[in-house]
Design a protein around this motif. Structure first.
Motif, mmCIF file in Angstrom:
data_model
loop_
_atom_site.group_PDB
_atom_site.id
_atom_site.type_symbol
_atom_site.label_atom_id
_atom_site.label_comp_id
_atom_site.label_asym_id
_atom_site.label_seq_id
_atom_site.Cartn_x
_atom_site.Cartn_y
_atom_site.Cartn_z
ATOM 1 N N PRO A 68 -1.871 -9.785 3.750
ATOM 2 C CA PRO A 68 -2.562 -8.630 4.336
ATOM 3 C C PRO A 68 -2.985 -8.931 5.769
ATOM 4 O O PRO A 68 -3.310 -10.072 6.110
ATOM 5 C CB PRO A 68 -3.791 -8.447 3.439
ATOM 6 C CG PRO A 68 -3.535 -9.283 2.227
ATOM 7 C CD PRO A 68 -2.607 -10.382 2.639
ATOM 8 N N TRP A 89 -8.046 -0.690 6.601
ATOM 9 C CA TRP A 89 -6.873 -1.511 6.359
ATOM 10 C C TRP A 89 -5.671 -0.932 7.107
ATOM 11 O O TRP A 89 -5.641 0.242 7.448
ATOM 12 C CB TRP A 89 -6.579 -1.564 4.865
ATOM 13 C CG TRP A 89 -7.634 -2.254 4.063
ATOM 14 C CD1 TRP A 89 -8.836 -1.736 3.672
ATOM 15 C CD2 TRP A 89 -7.597 -3.595 3.563
ATOM 16 N NE1 TRP A 89 -9.548 -2.670 2.964
ATOM 17 C CE2 TRP A 89 -8.803 -3.820 2.879
ATOM 18 C CE3 TRP A 89 -6.654 -4.618 3.629
ATOM 19 C CZ2 TRP A 89 -9.090 -5.033 2.258
ATOM 20 C CZ3 TRP A 89 -6.937 -5.828 3.015
ATOM 21 C CH2 TRP A 89 -8.148 -6.033 2.341
ATOM 22 N N ASP A 93 -0.921 -2.167 4.114
ATOM 23 C CA ASP A 93 -1.807 -2.720 3.093
ATOM 24 C C ASP A 93 -2.401 -1.621 2.212
ATOM 25 O O ASP A 93 -2.610 -1.830 1.012
ATOM 26 C CB ASP A 93 -2.911 -3.541 3.749
ATOM 27 C CG ASP A 93 -2.373 -4.775 4.449
ATOM 28 O OD1 ASP A 93 -1.368 -5.339 3.970
ATOM 29 O OD2 ASP A 93 -2.933 -5.176 5.487
ATOM 30 N N TRP A 180 -6.411 -9.590 -1.229
ATOM 31 C CA TRP A 180 -7.163 -8.535 -0.552
ATOM 32 C C TRP A 180 -8.646 -8.862 -0.482
ATOM 33 O O TRP A 180 -9.293 -8.609 0.531
ATOM 34 C CB TRP A 180 -6.927 -7.199 -1.255
ATOM 35 C CG TRP A 180 -5.518 -6.716 -1.128
ATOM 36 C CD1 TRP A 180 -4.700 -6.831 -0.041
ATOM 37 C CD2 TRP A 180 -4.726 -6.066 -2.138
ATOM 38 N NE1 TRP A 180 -3.464 -6.285 -0.302
ATOM 39 C CE2 TRP A 180 -3.447 -5.802 -1.579
ATOM 40 C CE3 TRP A 180 -4.965 -5.663 -3.446
ATOM 41 C CZ2 TRP A 180 -2.430 -5.167 -2.286
ATOM 42 C CZ3 TRP A 180 -3.948 -5.026 -4.161
ATOM 43 C CH2 TRP A 180 -2.696 -4.787 -3.583
#
Length: 300
Positions: A68, A89, A93, A180
């Motif tokens: 990510p 984000w 992602d 994440w």
């Protein structure tokens, strides 16, 4: 878990992150929030090369090279004066998280209890409001009115990860979620990480899973009351002031087990005749009133 259920909830990565699944995830991501992440890629730019972007994302995820991008973070001032962090984000992602979100939904829905209303399939604020009204009409007229202080920011990632490993059978999805959770925040000198920050596609699901243990503890200790929880905002409806005071102690101790705490500034024991506000609705006696005066209602 039965073999058929195991297959359902532990699909091969190639099936989980199929191009069809990624395209569906993109359509859902496109509806919410157009702000670009730290890479500066906008919705329009991502969509202009959609198949290329989705295929690249798929190959990285399946090939084990996916990482990510750092999240972009800004802060919104709360009424208390504290700052609420919001994480933005990147488009890629968000798409990946949306696929994981869709995988998690039936799994978690089979686990969650009836007292939980926030960010759940087929449930809304109105459903939570109706649950409060039904509890009142059954004689539960004393209320513990409160919420959880800095809930999303205070979730312990080690405890959350342990919960995830108990209920999520897919090692592949577990690995992605942990990526994440520990994604760094971009443009800051500290070692700040995303965690379960507001703005993440799967953050509400993860918060609901974390608070599922709270729901279980309260209901086990207080089977005679009615808990109505919408994310980190909840009320416990009781028959007497003494029962409401007991509920306060149970809620406090249950949250302590999760390393969370009540927002004492917003915590009180109140009778329906005195009135209280929950989820943007004011309840008083037999009235409940939304922020929109046209939504005033009185039950006969």
């Amino acid at each position: 878990m039965a073999p058929t259920e195991q297959g359902k909830f532990d699909p091969p990565p190639e099936a989980l992150f199929s191009m069809n699944a990624l395209r569906r995830a993109w359509r859902l991501v496109r509806r919410n929030g157009a702000s670009p992440g730290t890479d500066g890629v906008t919705q329009e730019q991502f969509e202009a090369n959609l198949d290329l972007e989705l295929n690249r994302l798929r190959q990285q995820i399946l090939g084990g090279t996916y990482q990510p991008l750092p999240v972009r973070r800004f802060y919104v001032k709360k009424t208390s004066g504290k700052q609420r962090p919001i994480s933005i984000w990147s488009m890629r992602d968000r798409v990946a998280q949306r696929v994981a979100h869709d995988y998690l939904t039936p799994l978690l829905e089979s686990l969650f209890l009836d007292c939980s209303y926030g960010f759940r399939l087929g449930r809304s604020v109105e459903h939570a409001v109706q649950a409060v009204i039904q509890a009142r009409d059954s004689g539960l007229v004393w209320v513990l009115d409160t919420d959880i202080g800095d809930c999303f920011d205070s979730i312990r990632l080690d405890l959350l990860t342990a919960q995830l490993h108990r209920v999520v059978p897919s090692p592949f999805v577990l690995k992605l979620i942990e990526l994440w959770l520990y994604t760094p925040v971009g443009g800051r000198q500290s070692n700040e990480i995303a965690g379960v920050s507001q703005g993440g596609v799967i953050s509400p699901q993860l918060a609901n899973l974390y608070l599922h243990r709270f729901d279980e503890m309260v209901i086990a200790a207080l089977p005679q009351v009615r808990l109505v929880r919408f994310a980190d905002d909840f009320v416990i409806l009781c028959r007497s002031e003494q029962e409401a005071a007991w509920s306060l102690d149970v809620a406090r101790r249950s949250l302590e087990n999760l390393r969370l705490a009540l927002n004492m500034r917003k915590t009180r024991l109140v009778h329906f005749d005195e009135g209280f506000t929950f989820l943007g609705f004011t309840f008083k006696g037999r009235w409940h009133q939304a922020a929109d005066p046209q939504s005033n209602k009185e039950e006969m």
